[in-house]
Design a protein around this motif. Structure first.
Motif, PDB file in Angstrom:
ATOM      1  N   MET A   1     -72.708 -16.392  61.721  1.00 34.38           N
ATOM      2  CA  MET A   1     -71.296 -16.342  61.085  1.00 34.38           C
ATOM      3  C   MET A   1     -71.371 -15.489  61.816  1.00 34.38           C
ATOM      4  O   MET A   1     -71.289 -14.557  61.935  1.00 34.38           O
ATOM      5  N   PRO A   2     -69.266 -15.467  61.295  1.00 35.33           N
ATOM      6  CA  PRO A   2     -68.992 -14.431  61.928  1.00 35.33           C
ATOM      7  C   PRO A   2     -68.677 -13.402  60.970  1.00 35.33           C
ATOM      8  O   PRO A   2     -69.004 -13.411  60.023  1.00 35.33           O
ATOM      9  N   LYS A   3     -68.834 -11.896  61.739  1.00 35.37           N
ATOM     10  CA  LYS A   3     -68.857 -11.075  61.112  1.00 35.37           C
ATOM     11  C   LYS A   3     -68.320 -10.846  59.718  1.00 35.37           C
ATOM     12  O   LYS A   3     -68.728 -10.682  58.592  1.00 35.37           O
ATOM     13  N   ALA A   4     -66.708 -10.940  60.373  1.00 37.96           N
ATOM     14  CA  ALA A   4     -65.821 -10.565  59.048  1.00 37.96           C
ATOM     15  C   ALA A   4     -66.334 -12.133  58.038  1.00 37.96           C
ATOM     16  O   ALA A   4     -66.144 -11.487  56.629  1.00 37.96           O
ATOM     17  N   GLN A   5     -66.259 -12.756  58.110  1.00 40.12           N
ATOM     18  CA  GLN A   5     -66.611 -13.518  57.519  1.00 40.12           C
ATOM     19  C   GLN A   5     -68.432 -13.678  56.669  1.00 40.12           C
ATOM     20  O   GLN A   5     -68.775 -13.711  55.241  1.00 40.12           O
TER      21      GLN A   5
END
Length: 138
Positions: A48-52
């Protein structure tokens, strides 16, 4: 006095918060409360992308903290809420030390000695690895 209160959103962990509320008058001054929950890391296979991922941890953590925050707010007990990510016992102990907490409140979920020995217990691990005094709440 600074107290770390560990919660996981369960009914037994709310007993920990209730005990603190009931005993706030035991302390000379109103204690500073670090209200903490810990989320185990998501396995890296999720990609998953870090922000997500950060949003996921925050949302899950807020869900675990909500009832405890409501109880502390109703009692007028000030606190700082934190969502940590990592191994549970180790994260709690590291946070307590880093924030210079004087005491850790944590629930035992009422396991008997045999049950705790067989299954293991986060509370027992915190008790054994923490340099900060620990109050176990059954």
């Amino acid at each position: 006095m600074k107290i770390l209160v560990a919660v996981d959103g369960s009914k037994p962990s709310l007993k920990v918060v209730q005990l603190l509320v009931e005993h706030c008058d035991w302390y000379r001054e109103r204690p500073e409360v670090e209200l903490v929950t810990v989320h185990l890391p998501v396995p890296p296979v999720a990609r998953m992308p870090k922000a997500q991922l950060d949003r996921y941890y925050a949302e899950e953590g807020e869900g675990k903290l909500a009832a405890a925050k409501k109880k502390l707010d109703a009692a007028g007990v000030p606190y700082r809420a934190r969502v940590l990510v990592g191994p549970v016992a180790e994260s709690l102990v590291k946070h307590a030390k880093g924030e210079r907490c004087d005491l850790v409140y944590i629930g035992t979920r009422g396991l008997s000695g045999v049950g705790a020995a067989i299954l293991g217990s986060t509370a027992m691990k915190v008790l054994h690895i923490s340099e900060t005094p620990v109050l176990l709440v059954k």
